[in-house]
Structure formats: C-alpha cells, structure tokens
Write an enzyme that holds these catalytic residues in place. Structure first.
Site, PDB file in Angstrom:
ATOM      1  N   GLU A 262      -9.823   5.898   6.945  1.00 37.34           N
ATOM      2  CA  GLU A 262      -8.378   6.126   6.958  1.00 37.34           C
ATOM      3  C   GLU A 262      -7.911   7.404   6.261  1.00 37.34           C
ATOM      4  O   GLU A 262      -7.028   8.095   6.777  1.00 37.34           O
ATOM      5  CB  GLU A 262      -7.653   4.935   6.328  1.00 37.34           C
ATOM      6  CG  GLU A 262      -7.764   3.652   7.123  1.00 37.34           C
ATOM      7  CD  GLU A 262      -7.174   2.480   6.362  1.00 37.34           C
ATOM      8  OE1 GLU A 262      -7.832   2.009   5.409  1.00 37.34           O
ATOM      9  OE2 GLU A 262      -6.058   2.066   6.694  1.00 37.34           O
TER      10      GLU A 262
ATOM     11  N   ARG B  63       0.840  -1.202   0.000  1.00 38.94           N
ATOM     12  CA  ARG B  63       0.000   0.000   0.000  1.00 38.94           C
ATOM     13  C   ARG B  63       0.877   1.256   0.000  1.00 38.94           C
ATOM     14  O   ARG B  63       0.537   2.249  -0.640  1.00 38.94           O
ATOM     15  CB  ARG B  63      -0.979   0.006   1.183  1.00 38.94           C
ATOM     16  CG  ARG B  63      -1.946   1.194   1.160  1.00 38.94           C
ATOM     17  CD  ARG B  63      -3.085   1.055   2.161  1.00 38.94           C
ATOM     18  NE  ARG B  63      -4.109   0.140   1.704  1.00 38.94           N
ATOM     19  CZ  ARG B  63      -5.137   0.480   0.908  1.00 38.94           C
ATOM     20  NH1 ARG B  63      -5.272   1.730   0.501  1.00 38.94           N
ATOM     21  NH2 ARG B  63      -6.022  -0.408   0.528  1.00 38.94           N
TER      22      ARG B  63
HETATM   23  N1  MTE Z   1     -12.721   4.923  14.240  1.00 37.10           N
HETATM   24  C1  MTE Z   1     -12.841   4.593  15.540  1.00 37.10           C
HETATM   25  N2  MTE Z   1     -13.638   5.322  16.318  1.00 37.10           N
HETATM   26  N3  MTE Z   1     -12.159   3.528  16.068  1.00 37.10           N
HETATM   27  C2  MTE Z   1     -11.312   2.769  15.291  1.00 37.10           C
HETATM   28  O1  MTE Z   1     -10.707   1.824  15.789  1.00 37.10           O
HETATM   29  N4  MTE Z   1     -10.324   2.412  13.054  1.00 37.10           N
HETATM   30  C3  MTE Z   1      -9.966   3.027  11.779  1.00 37.10           C
HETATM   31  C4  MTE Z   1     -11.196   3.690  11.166  1.00 37.10           C
HETATM   32  N5  MTE Z   1     -11.850   4.537  12.111  1.00 37.10           N
HETATM   33  C5  MTE Z   1     -11.153   3.113  13.915  1.00 37.10           C
HETATM   34  C6  MTE Z   1     -11.921   4.205  13.419  1.00 37.10           C
HETATM   35  C7  MTE Z   1      -9.411   2.112  10.802  1.00 37.10           C
HETATM   36  S1  MTE Z   1      -7.759   1.782  10.846  1.00 37.10           S
HETATM   37  C8  MTE Z   1     -10.192   1.549   9.819  1.00 37.10           C
HETATM   38  S2  MTE Z   1      -9.521   0.576   8.625  1.00 37.10           S
HETATM   39  C9  MTE Z   1     -11.631   1.799   9.751  1.00 37.10           C
HETATM   40  O2  MTE Z   1     -12.080   2.659  10.774  1.00 37.10           O
HETATM   41  C10 MTE Z   1     -12.392   0.471   9.813  1.00 37.10           C
HETATM   42  O3  MTE Z   1     -13.753   0.638   9.754  1.00 37.10           O
HETATM   43  P1  MTE Z   1     -14.611   0.897   8.418  1.00 37.10           P
HETATM   44  O4  MTE Z   1     -13.960   0.147   7.307  1.00 37.10           O
HETATM   45  O5  MTE Z   1     -15.940   0.351   8.771  1.00 37.10           O
HETATM   46  O6  MTE Z   1     -14.607   2.365   8.194  1.00 37.10           O
HETATM   47  N1  HPA Z   2      -5.635  -2.609   4.306  1.00 33.47           N
HETATM   48  C1  HPA Z   2      -5.851  -3.156   5.516  1.00 33.47           C
HETATM   49  N2  HPA Z   2      -5.644  -4.426   5.762  1.00 33.47           N
HETATM   50  C2  HPA Z   2      -5.208  -5.196   4.777  1.00 33.47           C
HETATM   51  C3  HPA Z   2      -4.970  -4.693   3.495  1.00 33.47           C
HETATM   52  C4  HPA Z   2      -5.193  -3.315   3.258  1.00 33.47           C
HETATM   53  O1  HPA Z   2      -4.996  -2.811   2.149  1.00 33.47           O
HETATM   54  N3  HPA Z   2      -4.541  -5.700   2.717  1.00 33.47           N
HETATM   55  C5  HPA Z   2      -4.509  -6.787   3.524  1.00 33.47           C
HETATM   56  N4  HPA Z   2      -4.904  -6.483   4.761  1.00 33.47           N
HETATM   57 MO1  MOS Z   3      -7.336  -0.189   9.288  1.00 35.89          MO
HETATM   58  S1  MOS Z   3      -5.309   0.077   9.484  1.00 35.89           S
HETATM   59  O1  MOS Z   3      -7.159  -0.947   7.722  1.00 35.89           O
HETATM   60  O2  MOS Z   3      -7.569  -1.455  10.392  1.00 35.89           O
END
Ligand code: MTE
Ligand code: HPA
Ligand code: MOS
Length: 788
Positions: free
Chosen positions: A734, A313
């Site tokens: 993210e 990534r």
């Molecule tokens: N928001 C909160 N409140 N707590 C979390 O742990 N994790 C983040 C983001 N926002 C997180 C958060 C990360 S690293 C990811 S990948 C996404 O939420 C995962 O959730 P989603 O794919 O449903 O947005």
């Molecule tokens: N994001 C988060 N987790 C993952 C990914 C990614 O792109 N690929 C494999 N695990």
């Molecule tokens: Mo988020 S770092 O893809 O859990």
C-alpha cells in the site's frame, strides 16, 4: 542460509500461467454438471420504500430454477462484516442504487434476464442523501464521532505567527480489479457447500455464507486459488456475491455461479471513501509546524462495512511523516444513499496524507521556500521529535536517509532550476516538480487481526506443500511464501508448492490486507517449518548416532554424538554441522522419516508481538513498524486544456532486506500508478438521483500505458534490514500508492507557476483537466489584476 540470497531470481510463481492463460480464475473453472447462472436484481432508486415484491411471473418462466427475495433467506438476512448493519437482500426500504433485492438462478443468462424483466417490484421513491455536505446538514451520521489529540492545538494556533486554514475534498475511486466480483458455489452432501470465491478474506466469506444459510461454519468451505486483483475491494465485498451465490445454490441444490458484469460491479460495489477535510495549521517563520487541527469527514455510504477502521487509519496518518507537537484530529463517518464504501489500497491513509501534504505545500508557498525543504525540516526526528500524535515512537526512521539520497539521485536542485527556466520561457505550458515522503504504519489497527496460520506437509519424495491463510491477488504473496519455506528447509523453490487457500486447511484467518500478508503468513509458515525441522532433526540425530550408521559413513568416528541442535538444512541436504560427513539429502531424509514414523505435517501460527493500542484513548503502539518511501515527480501541464504528462518519476523505497526485489519494485510501480489515477483522471460522478454516471471504462479513466511516467526510476534502499518482520523484509503493497501525491503536488506546482507562486491554486483530488484549467484561469486572472 544464503542459498536464497540470489535476490530477484524468483519470478512470480504464476507469471507463466498468466502469460499463457492457464492461470485458473473462478470463471475458468470447468463448469460442474447442472451449473446455473446467478443474477442479482438491484434497486434502481437511491432511496425508496418497497411496497411489493412480486416474484410469481419470474418463477413461472421455464428454465428458471429459483427466484429469491429477503423472505427466502433460511438464515440471517445480514452481510455486515464488522457491524451487522447491511442486509443481504433489501427489506422494507432500498437505500442505494445497486442494492440487491432479488436473486435469480436460471439455466442461462438470457433466461435470467428475461426472468428479471418479469419481476414486479413497486417502490415509493423517497428523498436520498447523496453527498457529505447534505449528510452534514441532515446530521446523517453512521456512528459516533472520534477524536485523537496531543497537547493544546487550540492555544498553539492562537499564538502562532502564521496560521493557514482550508478545506480539501478527495474523490472516490473504483478498484478496477480485472476480474469482477465472482463466486461459484457448489452443493455437497447434505447441507454442505463449497464456494470458489474471489475473496481477500476466505474465513469471513465462509462465516457470512454460513450465517445467511443458517448453517454451522463447518458445513461451508471457501477456496481461493487466486484473485484477478482485489485492491481492498474484495476484503469485505466479495462476501456479498458469495452470500448471494450460496443462497441460490442452497435453494436449487445446483452449482451456481455469479459473475458481475463490469458495469453492475461498478454500480453495486463500494469504492474508496470520499473525504471532506478541514484543516487549520500554525507554523513559525522557518516553516516548522507548531499545531494542527484536522476535521475528517468521510462518505460511508449505506452501511458501516470497514468505514470506521478506515477512518481510524486516516486519523493515524494525518501526520504523514511530520512531527506536530500539538495536534487534534476529529473524525466523522457520514451515512449517504450510496453503496457502502470500503477498503481500498491505503485504507484512509491517502486522504489524510493528502491533507497534511496540502498544509506543507501551502506553508512553502506562504514563506517562499521550496516545499521539499519544508518537508525535510518537519520530518520526524531520530532521537527527539519522534513520537506521533497517538503516542507511538517512530523507530528505525528512514526518512532522512531516503530523502537525502533521493534528493541527490533525482537531481532535484538542478531540475528545480530547469523547471523555473522553462516556466519563465513558456506562458501556457508549465512544468512542476514535487518531492513527497510516506510513512505508513504496518499492522491491522484492529489489533486481534494481526495473526496468521499455516499448514505445511512434506511428502516422501521431499516435495513440500504449503498452505497458509493469505490470498494471492497478484501481489506475489505465494511467491514470497514459497521462498520463505524453501529457505527454511534449505531446498530450491521448485521443491515447494503453495496450495490454493482453503478454509479447511487453515481456519479462522484474517483478510489478506493492511500490506501485512507476507509478514503474517510468512511468520506462520516459518513457525510450521520450525516444528517440522525440529522433529526431523531429533530423528536424524538418532539415526546418525546409531551403530550401523558408522559403517556406512567411513571416517565419521563417533568421538562426539550428533545432537538435534547440530543439524542444519542447506543446499538440499541435512547434515551435522560438526561432522559434515553425517549428511543425507533432503529427499532421502524424508523417505527415512516415513520409515522412522515421523509426522511430516505441521501447523504454524504467528501473532505480531509488541502491539498495544487503546482505541478508546487513541493512544499507544498500534503498529509493528513503519514503512517509508520518498518520491519525486516532474510534470508538464498545458494550462489551456488541463492535460498533463508525467516527465519523470524517481522513487526510493525502504523494503528492508527485500525478499524479492522484482516483485517489490512491481508493487511500487503499480501502487504509484494506481495513486496517479486517484490523483488525476479517476473521477467518479453520480447524478442527482444517485445513479453512477461513470460505470464503465469509457467514462472512468484509469491510467493506461501512456499515463505511466515516461522516465520511471524505482529503487530500493539497500542495507537496512527490518528487525520487526520475517527475514529482515518489509511490507510494500500500500505505501507506494501515496507517493503519487508527488505527482498531484507537481501539477499544483505547475499551476502555481502561472501566478509565479504568489497565489494558492484551488486544488482537490482528483486534479482533473477541469480542475487544472479553472485553477490556472483563476490564478492567471489574479496575477493580471496585481499587474494592472
Ligand atoms: N497488487 C496486485 N497486483 N493486486 C492487488 O489486488 N492489492 C493491494 C496490494 N497490492 C493488490 C496488490 C492491497 S490493497 C494490499 S492490502 C496488498 O496488496 C495485500 O497483499 P500483501 O499484504 O500480501 O502485500
Ligand atoms: N487495513 C486493512 N484492513 C483492515 C484494517 C487495516 O488497517 N483494519 C481492519 N481491517
Ligand atoms: Mo488492502 S486496502 O488493505 O486490501
């Protein structure tokens, strides 16, 4: 259709429980009878040969139920999620401080601690590798080097009129989820175990428990009500605590809970990867990028974990938002004697994007042009200059729209002039301003993970229970899923409840990660609702067309029959859109469905279409779509103390047709502030023996209320539905993290003002007070020399 369109009216489904404290986290589950405390005894050495593990004295202590080492694992001694290169309990050699060696189950914590003090483990200490530089010198690679390239960057660089070269170091970052890693494991009949785990990836946690216990996967159930934050730190590493708890549970046939003490959690678990990035960039007199070469080096720690996916990534985001005709990215993941580093919000994106933004920032300084202008000139185009260095076309490019709007709404030009006036009038306090974009690919780059499952039940009273494979970690996934199900059935959100995530309801899921939780699970839920709606519609058409029905509904003369396709679900009723008197309330219809023997339970599945990624060649279309945002930050920096204040932040983000603006704005604010921590105060330090020095909040500084921008203006781009995800929505999660690079570059801009922007500040991430003070002092000295 539009009943759910009162956008923002839906608060987080757990908000009330969060406030009252009723929300159940693992540690809040009522203790089952016979509950034991699990304790993880870890290595005090970064690298050492294990000469002997003596457990007898600990085992003999009254109140101790089990003391286990690697010899006592009934299944495989493994917990590597992708590559099997991480032992569950150390054997032969310990490879980092914090690596688990022995597990203890006891009646209470005090007894477990006393038992630990009775262990006799002898080590022969060996020389560790504790940083990337040493790893490079010793060629301590975790896996093969990778390259992505387009065109002829080397040739381009030789002929470019301007070339810059440099190095950027970015630091590690602790996830600082409020709930530390926790698992409660409860034995069932026979070999059955149920794990209540704070995991982002229940199916993988289940598989790893089965593996260490030597059981078929169907003997293991993993359930997740909610996580007290994950941020990537529980994508793979929740597996560890779950595996250890399950070993103690299986050995004692008692329920066992492991809840890591905060300091132990920080010492034992992996962090955001440190990077050492070397870059070389060629550009023309207008600041247009011609060719760029990046060399990315990351600190993987002792094992692969997700390091290679994270590096991939990073490679895919080294362009950030800019078209680079000739580009190469070479990447190496290095093995060090530190806990295996892991996923964290942005997943390698922030590190690589910081390097590209450094390149742009330097070009601006070299040419004496405002950096925002250089950024705009280099943005991906909409008709040409729109293909990335890995071959994906940047479709639905919102960069220009976002930039143009934010440039105006943030009053960038006027504030740039005000900053200059301020700096001319102040010697030791300077202000800085920066505007940075983000383009972030949405999809797991491991293509097969882009799928999800769901299970939807409707009960006789019309209430709906939705299960899906995603986990709720505060990000509002369950709220959005509830909205989607309610919208599909045309009912209010109160009619829908989302169950705890459970591997028995929805099997073989992917982690909730890569910002794709709603896209994937929402897609699966919609698939299940479509199956149910078509069953209901067929049966209701038959019901509406039946003879007795005519007498019930006066005026609905059967000149035309109701076809299943005529049936609509809206406003709590189900009706024939051509004969609106043929109608029934949703709840009554469900009662009727029971009598008509219709199944009101359906599974759903979704996999993302149109992704084609050739990992070997590093070419194709790895992402379903891109997320875009822009952020502008203004700071004030005291050059004598290095302390800074964020005066104002403006963010404009493209969330498509936002499913829930309140949640999306919360995610943007949270992501930005978490990025701010990484860019400024969150500094992770180890001593020369591999001991973590910053293992509690008194030495590790995450942003607090006073570090949040005093003036924080977050808005969503309106009127641009996303054609590639559910109901026109777009991932948030993210990408906003990386908008904090605008704060980092604003601080750099302020430091640069010390030398009237003629010298390049020596900057790295985090830009701590020390970095700021030393950098400003160096520039001050250089400026004085020029004057003298
Ligand atoms: N928001 C909160 N409140 N707590 C979390 O742990 N994790 C983040 C983001 N926002 C997180 C958060 C990360 S690293 C990811 S990948 C996404 O939420 C995962 O959730 P989603 O794919 O449903 O947005
Ligand atoms: N994001 C988060 N987790 C993952 C990914 C990614 O792109 N690929 C494999 N695990
Ligand atoms: Mo988020 S770092 O893809 O859990």
């Amino acid at each position: 259709m539009d009943t759910m369109k009162e956008r923002g009216s839906d608060t987080h489904e757990s908000a009330g429980f969060h406030v009252t404290g009723e929300a159940v986290y693992i540690d809040d589950i009522a203790p089952p009878p016979g509950l034991l405390v699990g304790r993880v005894c870890y290595s005090p050495h970064a690298r050492a040969r294990i000469l002997n593990i003596g457990l007898e004295a600990a085992r003999a202590l009254p109140g101790v139920h089990a003391v286990l080492c690697h010899r006592d694992i009934p299944g495989e001694n493994q917990m590597g999620p992708v590559i099997h290169d991480e032992l569950c309990l150390a054997a032969g050699e310990v490879q980092c401080v914090g690596q688990a060696v022995v597990l203890i189950a006891a009646g209470d914590d005090e007894t477990a601690r006393r038992a630990e003090s009775l262990l006799s483990i002898e080590y022969e200490v060996l020389e560790p590798v504790l940083d990337i530089d040493t790893a490079i010198r010793k060629n301590s690679l975790l896996g093969p080097e990778r390259t992505m390239r387009r065109g002829e960057p080397e040739t381009t660089l030789r002929s470019a009129s301007h070339v810059i070269r440099g190095e950027l170091r970015t630091g590690a970052q602790e996830h600082w989820y409020l709930e530390s890693q926790t698992c409660l494991c409860v034995p069932g009949e026979g070999r059955e175990v149920t794990a209540f785990s704070s995991t982002q990836h229940p199916s993988e946690t289940q598989a790893i428990i089965a593996e260490v216990l030597g059981l078929p996967v169907h003997d293991v159930v993993v359930e997740v009500r909610r996580l007290g934050g994950g941020f990537g730190g529980k994508e793979t590493q929740a597996n560890h605590v779950a595996a250890w708890a399950s070993l103690l549970c299986a050995a004692t046939r008692h329920p066992v809970k492991i809840r890591l003490f905060r300091d132990d959690d920080m010492i034992m678990t992996g962090k955001r990867h440190r990077f050492l990035i070397r870059y070389e960039a060629g550009f023309d007199d207008n600041g247009l990028l011609l060719g760029v070469r990046f060399e990315l080096n990351s600190d993987g720690g002792i094992a692969s974990d997700l390091s290679f996916a994270i590096m991939e990534r990073a490679m895919l985001h080294a362009d950030n938002a800019y078209y680079v005709p000739h580009m190469s990215v070479v990447a190496r993941v290095w093995r060090t004697n530190l806990p295996s580093n892991t996923a964290m919000r942005g997943f390698g994106g922030p590190q690589a994007m910081a390097a590209m933004e450094t390149v742009i920032d330097r070009i601006a300084r070299e040419l004496g042009v405002d950096a925002a202008e250089i950024r705009k000139r280099n943005f991906y185009g909409t008709v040409d200059r729109n293909v990335t260095h890995y071959g994906q076309t940047v479709e639905n490019n919102r960069l220009h729209a976002l930039y143009n709007r934010l440039f105006v709404s943030s009053e960038y030009e006027a504030r740039r002039m005000a900053v200059e006036a301020f700096n001319a009038a102040h010697e030791f306090v300077k202000r800085g301003l920066a505007l940075t974009p983000v383009k972030f690919g949405i999809s797991f780059t491991t293509t097969f993970l882009n799928k999800a499952g769901a299970l939807v039940h409707i009960y006789r009273d019309g209430s709906i229970l939705v299960s899906h494979g995603g986990t709720e970690m505060g990000q509002g996934l369950h709220t959005k899923i509830r909205q989607i199900a309610a919208r599909e059935f045309g009912v209010g959100i109160d009619a829908v409840r989302v169950s705890a995530t459970n591997t028995s309801d929805v099997p073989n899921t992917s982690a909730t990660a890569a910002s794709s939780g709603t896209d994937l699970n929402g897609g699966a839920v919609r698939d299940a609702t479509a199956t149910l709606k078509s069953r209901i519609a067929s049966s209701l058409a038959g019901y509406f067309n039946a003879d007795p029905f005519e007498s019930i509904l006066p005026g609905s003369a059967h000149d035309e029959m109701t076809a299943p396709g005529d049936i609509e679900f809206a406003d709590g009723i189900i009706f024939d859109r051509k004969h609106t008197l043929r109608r029934i309330s949703f709840a009554s219809a469900m009662d009727l469905m029971i009598l008509r023997q219709v199944s009101l339970s359906a599974t759903g599945f979704y996999s993302v279409p149109g992704i084609a990624w050739d990992k070997e060649k590093g070419w194709g279309r790895p992402f379903n779509y891109y997320a875009f945002g822009v952020g502008a930050t203004e700071v004030e920096v005291d050059m004598l103390s290095g302390s800074h204040t964020i005066l104002r932040t403006d963010i404009l983000y493209d969330a498509g047709d936002s499913l829930n603006p309140a949640i999306d704005i919360g995610q943007i604010e949270g992501g930005y502030v978490q990025g701010l921590g990484w860019c400024t105060t969150e500094e992770i330090l180890w001593d020369g023996k591999g001991n973590l020095l910053t293992h509690s909040p008194d030495t590790y500084k995450i942003p607090a209320v006073r570090d949040v921008p005093a003036d924080f203006r977050v808005a969503l781009l309106e009127g641009h539905p996303n054609p590639n995800a559910i109901l026109g929505s777009k991932a948030v999660a993210e990408p906003p993290f990386m908008l904090a690079l605008s704060a980092w570059l604003a601080i750099k801009d302020a430091v640069s003002a010390v030398g009237r922007h003629r010298f390049e500040p020596d900057f790295q991430i985090p830009a701590t007070n020390e970095v700021i003070v030393f950098s400003a002092a160096r520039i001050g000295t250089m400026a004085d020399k020029v004057h003298a």
